[in-house]
Design a protein around this motif. Structure first.
Motif, short mmCIF file in Angstrom:
data_model
loop_
_atom_site.label_atom_id
_atom_site.label_comp_id
_atom_site.label_asym_id
_atom_site.label_seq_id
_atom_site.Cartn_x
_atom_site.Cartn_y
_atom_site.Cartn_z
N LEU A 323 4.75 2.79 -10.93
CA LEU A 323 5.33 3.72 -9.97
C LEU A 323 5.41 3.16 -8.56
CD1 LEU A 323 6.40 6.63 -9.64
CD2 LEU A 323 4.05 7.33 -9.17
N PHE A 324 4.33 2.50 -8.09
CA PHE A 324 4.26 2.01 -6.71
C PHE A 324 4.34 0.47 -6.62
CE2 PHE A 324 1.52 5.96 -6.53
CZ PHE A 324 2.50 6.75 -5.93
N SER A 325 4.83 -0.17 -7.65
CA SER A 325 4.84 -1.64 -7.69
C SER A 325 5.50 -2.24 -6.45
CB SER A 325 5.58 -2.11 -8.94
OG SER A 325 5.65 -3.52 -8.97
N GLY A 326 4.74 -3.13 -5.78
CA GLY A 326 5.25 -3.84 -4.62
C GLY A 326 5.28 -3.04 -3.34
N MET A 327 4.74 -1.79 -3.36
CA MET A 327 4.87 -0.92 -2.20
C MET A 327 3.53 -0.54 -1.57
SD MET A 327 7.83 1.66 -3.61
CE MET A 327 8.16 2.30 -1.99
N VAL A 328 2.42 -0.88 -2.21
CA VAL A 328 1.10 -0.45 -1.72
C VAL A 328 0.40 -1.62 -1.04
CG1 VAL A 328 -1.07 0.64 -2.34
CG2 VAL A 328 0.99 1.16 -3.65
N PHE A 329 -0.06 -1.39 0.20
CA PHE A 329 -0.70 -2.44 1.00
C PHE A 329 -2.02 -1.94 1.59
CE2 PHE A 329 3.80 -3.20 0.91
CZ PHE A 329 3.90 -4.57 0.68
N CYS A 330 -2.88 -2.87 1.89
CA CYS A 330 -4.17 -2.55 2.51
C CYS A 330 -3.96 -2.18 3.98
CB CYS A 330 -5.11 -3.74 2.38
SG CYS A 330 -6.69 -3.51 3.25
N GLY A 331 -4.48 -1.02 4.37
CA GLY A 331 -4.35 -0.60 5.75
C GLY A 331 -5.28 -1.34 6.69
N GLU A 332 -6.23 -2.11 6.15
CA GLU A 332 -7.19 -2.85 6.99
C GLU A 332 -6.70 -4.26 7.30
OE1 GLU A 332 -9.69 -1.04 8.07
OE2 GLU A 332 -8.98 0.61 6.81
N CYS A 333 -6.25 -4.98 6.25
CA CYS A 333 -5.88 -6.38 6.47
C CYS A 333 -4.39 -6.65 6.21
CB CYS A 333 -6.70 -7.31 5.59
SG CYS A 333 -6.33 -7.16 3.82
N GLY A 334 -3.68 -5.69 5.66
CA GLY A 334 -2.26 -5.86 5.41
C GLY A 334 -1.91 -6.52 4.09
N ALA A 335 -2.92 -6.97 3.33
CA ALA A 335 -2.64 -7.61 2.03
C ALA A 335 -2.17 -6.57 1.02
CB ALA A 335 -3.90 -8.31 1.52
N SER A 336 -1.53 -7.03 -0.01
CA SER A 336 -1.06 -6.10 -1.03
C SER A 336 -2.25 -5.54 -1.81
CB SER A 336 -0.10 -6.80 -1.98
OG SER A 336 -0.74 -7.89 -2.62
N MET A 337 -2.08 -4.31 -2.26
CA MET A 337 -3.08 -3.69 -3.14
C MET A 337 -2.63 -3.92 -4.58
SD MET A 337 -5.35 -2.04 -1.10
CE MET A 337 -6.04 -0.57 -1.89
N LEU A 505 12.90 6.79 -1.00
CA LEU A 505 12.48 7.45 0.23
C LEU A 505 11.35 6.76 0.98
CD1 LEU A 505 12.50 11.17 -1.01
CD2 LEU A 505 14.38 9.80 -0.09
N ILE A 506 10.64 5.85 0.32
CA ILE A 506 9.46 5.24 0.95
C ILE A 506 9.65 3.74 1.13
CG2 ILE A 506 7.00 4.75 0.64
CD1 ILE A 506 6.72 7.37 -0.83
N ASP A 507 9.23 3.24 2.30
CA ASP A 507 9.25 1.80 2.56
C ASP A 507 7.96 1.16 2.06
OD1 ASP A 507 11.64 0.86 3.48
OD2 ASP A 507 11.26 1.40 5.57
N LYS A 508 6.82 1.72 2.46
CA LYS A 508 5.54 1.19 2.01
C LYS A 508 4.44 2.22 2.17
CE LYS A 508 4.70 -1.26 6.39
NZ LYS A 508 4.40 -2.58 6.99
N ILE A 509 3.35 1.99 1.47
CA ILE A 509 2.19 2.88 1.50
C ILE A 509 0.96 2.07 1.90
CG2 ILE A 509 0.73 4.42 0.12
CD1 ILE A 509 3.18 4.71 -1.79
N MET A 510 0.25 2.53 2.94
CA MET A 510 -0.92 1.83 3.45
C MET A 510 -2.19 2.59 3.06
SD MET A 510 0.77 -0.56 5.01
CE MET A 510 -0.49 -1.40 5.97
N ILE A 511 -3.16 1.87 2.45
CA ILE A 511 -4.42 2.47 2.00
C ILE A 511 -5.56 1.96 2.88
CG2 ILE A 511 -5.95 2.87 0.05
CD1 ILE A 511 -3.11 3.85 -0.42
N VAL A 517 -4.42 7.65 3.61
CA VAL A 517 -3.15 7.06 3.15
C VAL A 517 -2.07 7.27 4.21
CG1 VAL A 517 -1.37 7.10 1.38
CG2 VAL A 517 -3.77 7.45 0.74
N ASP A 518 -1.47 6.19 4.68
CA ASP A 518 -0.33 6.25 5.60
C ASP A 518 0.94 5.91 4.82
OD1 ASP A 518 -1.72 6.95 7.85
OD2 ASP A 518 -2.06 4.87 8.49
N ILE A 519 1.92 6.78 4.91
CA ILE A 519 3.19 6.54 4.22
C ILE A 519 4.27 6.24 5.25
CG2 ILE A 519 4.96 7.50 2.70
CD1 ILE A 519 2.81 9.31 1.50
N VAL A 520 4.91 5.09 5.09
CA VAL A 520 6.02 4.72 5.98
C VAL A 520 7.31 5.05 5.22
CG1 VAL A 520 7.15 2.87 7.26
CG2 VAL A 520 4.66 2.87 7.00
#
Length: 542
Positions: A323-337, A505-511, A517-520
């Motif tokens: 569902l979220f492939s390639g769209m979820v990133f770490c909100g602390e360091c920016g790396a992919s989740m 609708l979503i560019d990326k999701i930050m955890i 969770v921040d949704i861009v």
């Protein structure tokens, strides 16, 4: 004792090029063949060995299939005489034609006859031949060059006016019977195009899309064109029957023609003598918007391009990406989740964890369950969708015209300033050479300053174009383009998540490590701009 007459094994060489503009019967292949055979009847010492025909081949090059076969026959000793209607049928390249007639054929003992030019290499050579034959070859080449320039100019005019000049319409379209330079939708093929884009939006891989099409018995683009009577061959076909492949699917998904954009002139030939095609710079392409009816909306096309650029890895037993492939990133360091499956109590649980932590522990070990993330994203998306819909409704009821006029004036002032900056940079560029000529600056300073001013001028021009586009939107459409709002309206009744809705609708999701969770969202800048317009309009009304 009577003299024995030599028998010549003659090859009749015929050529016709669409570029030559030969339409009369006397210049057609049939007419050439009849003329050459009438000549044979009048000359019994000439015996027809073969007829070689290059139909539809330009005379500017000798890289023609039947010409090559004829030369192979010459080298094998099978033919020793070549007969053509006139020198222009032999070739229109002055240097190459002269090389064959004056050097190659005499060396190989080949008799060359050009009937209408009254030239026979076996006959008594006239003193004027040394001048006339090269001169005629030169005229033929000049004619070929002139025709080439005219054709190139005409094709460029057609490209810039949005006329389709390809030999075959792209899959999904057909040529308009009433206007061959216009594309119209092929309803049957267009439905297949829509299915391909729909499946991709749902997360299906190009290879799985190809497999599904083949399983359903859907003809590939090549086989479909053959089925409707289009005679088309391609170097991409490897089997007896062409089938859908991931490459076919990707070619469809990446082609902007399905949004109504016609892109032509992406390659060219260096000259009428050199037929090897070379790629042109993108700024030299002929790109015409709204040239024909779109099959796919621009938003869907852009969403698919985004999907293709994302990480679309999937499990070996999964038919679509997660569902979220390639769209979820770490909100602390920016790396992919990354997704990690953890077995516990006989069950399997899926978590998203920071890839930096997983790799070298350089980030904190925070994680979030996939089901928990889905619930958070679904709730947030439902709320944001209704905020967009409410904003659209308020904008429709509020008189924002004065603010839009003020916005247009502001953008116009920015555009005027940027135009003045560009003019100043262009003047500086023009004065540089004078300064170099007057020894005011060195050649090294000239090169450095020219590079600096050129880069700044190009950047100013890009900024001007962006401002001009913004100004056009404000003046012609009442401000920023609002079609993006329709994307959110399409999902007004969203009750569960799917790949299509998420990626649309979503560019990326930050955890973050506290599970925040921040949704861009896509078009967030447009949302903020429209919200600002509404806020200022309400203040003006007070």
């Amino acid at each position: 004792m009577s003299e024995i007459t030599k028998i010549w094994n003659a090859t009749l060489y015929l050529r016709l090029s669409r570029e030559d503009g030969d339409k009369e019967e006397s210049n057609s292949i049939t007419g050439q063949r009849e003329l050459l055979r009438d000549y044979l009847k009048a000359h019994p010492e000439l015996r027809e060995y073969a007829v070689r025909v290059d139909d539809g081949w330009s005379g500017s090059s000798f890289e023609r299939p039947d010409f090559k076969r004829m030369m192979e026959d010459v080298k094998a000793g099978k033919t020793n005489c070549i007969i053509v209607k006139d020198l222009s049928r032999f070739g229109r390249n002055y240097l190459d034609a002269g090389e064959y007639i004056e050097k190659v054929f005499p060396f190989l003992g080949v008799r060359f006859i050009a009937i209408n030019d009254n030239y026979d290499s076996l006959g008594d050579k006239k003193a004027s031949d040394d001048l006339i034959i090269p001169f005629k070859n030169l005229i033929n080449e000049a004619y070929c060059r002139d025709i080439s320039v005219k054709i190139r100019s005409q094709l460029e005019i057609k490209r810039k006016s949005g006329q389709f000049i390809g030999a075959f319409a792209v899959f999904g379209y057909t040529k308009d019977p009433a206007q061959k330079n216009r594309l119209i939708v092929d309803d049957f093929a267009a439905d297949i195009i829509r299915d391909i884009f729909k499946w991709k939006l749902e997360g299906v891989s190009p290879q799985d899309i190809a497999n599904a099409l083949n399983k359903l018995g859907v003809l590939s683009p090549l086989e479909y064109k053959k089925s409707i009577g289009v005679n088309l061959a391609t170097p991409f076909q490897t089997g007896a029957k062409s089938v859908w492949s991931a490459v076919n699917v990707l070619r469809v998904l990446k082609n902007p023609v399905y949004t109504g954009v016609l892109t032509q002139g992406k390659s060219t030939t260096p000259s009428y003598k050199v037929h090897k095609r070379i790629a042109k710079q993108e700024n030299e392409w002929a790109i015409i918007e709204n040239s024909h009816e779109a099959i796919i909306s621009r938003n869907d096309f852009d969403t698919v391009q985004k999907a293709l650029a994302l990480d679309t890895r999937r499990g070996p037993e999964e038919s679509a990406v997660s569902l979220f492939s390639g769209m979820v990133f770490c909100g602390e360091c920016g790396a992919s989740m990354v997704r990690k499956t953890v077995p516990a109590g006989g069950k399997k649980y899926v978590y998203y964890i920071c890839s930096a932590h997983k790799q070298d522990k350089s980030c904190s070990p925070h994680r979030i369950r996939d089901t928990e993330l889905e619930n958070i994203v679904l709730t947030a998306m439902q709320r944001y969708i209704h905020e967009v819909i409410d904003l659209d409704a308020l904008l429709s009821m509020t008189d924002t015209a004065p603010l839009r006029t003020a916005e247009a004036q502001k953008v116009q002032r920015q555009l005027d300033m940027k135009r003045a900056e560009l003019e100043r940079l262009n003047k500086l560029l023009m004065s540089l050479y004078e300064n170099l000529a007057d020894n005011i600056i060195t050649r090294e300073e000239y090169a450095r300053l020219k590079q600096n001013y050129s880069v700044r001028a190009e950047e100013a021009e890009r900024q001007m174009n962006a401002l001009q586009d913004s100004l056009t939107h404000i003046r012609e459409k009442g401000g920023a383009e609002k079609s993006w709002m329709d994307e959110f309206k399409r999902h007004e009744n969203l009750t569960s998540l799917d790949r299509s809705a998420v990626i649309s609708l979503i560019d990326k999701i930050m955890i973050h490590k506290d599970k925040c969770v921040d949704i861009v969202y896509r078009w967030q800048d447009e949302f903020a701009w429209q919200l600002d317009i509404l806020s200022r309009a309400e203040k003006e009304a007070v």
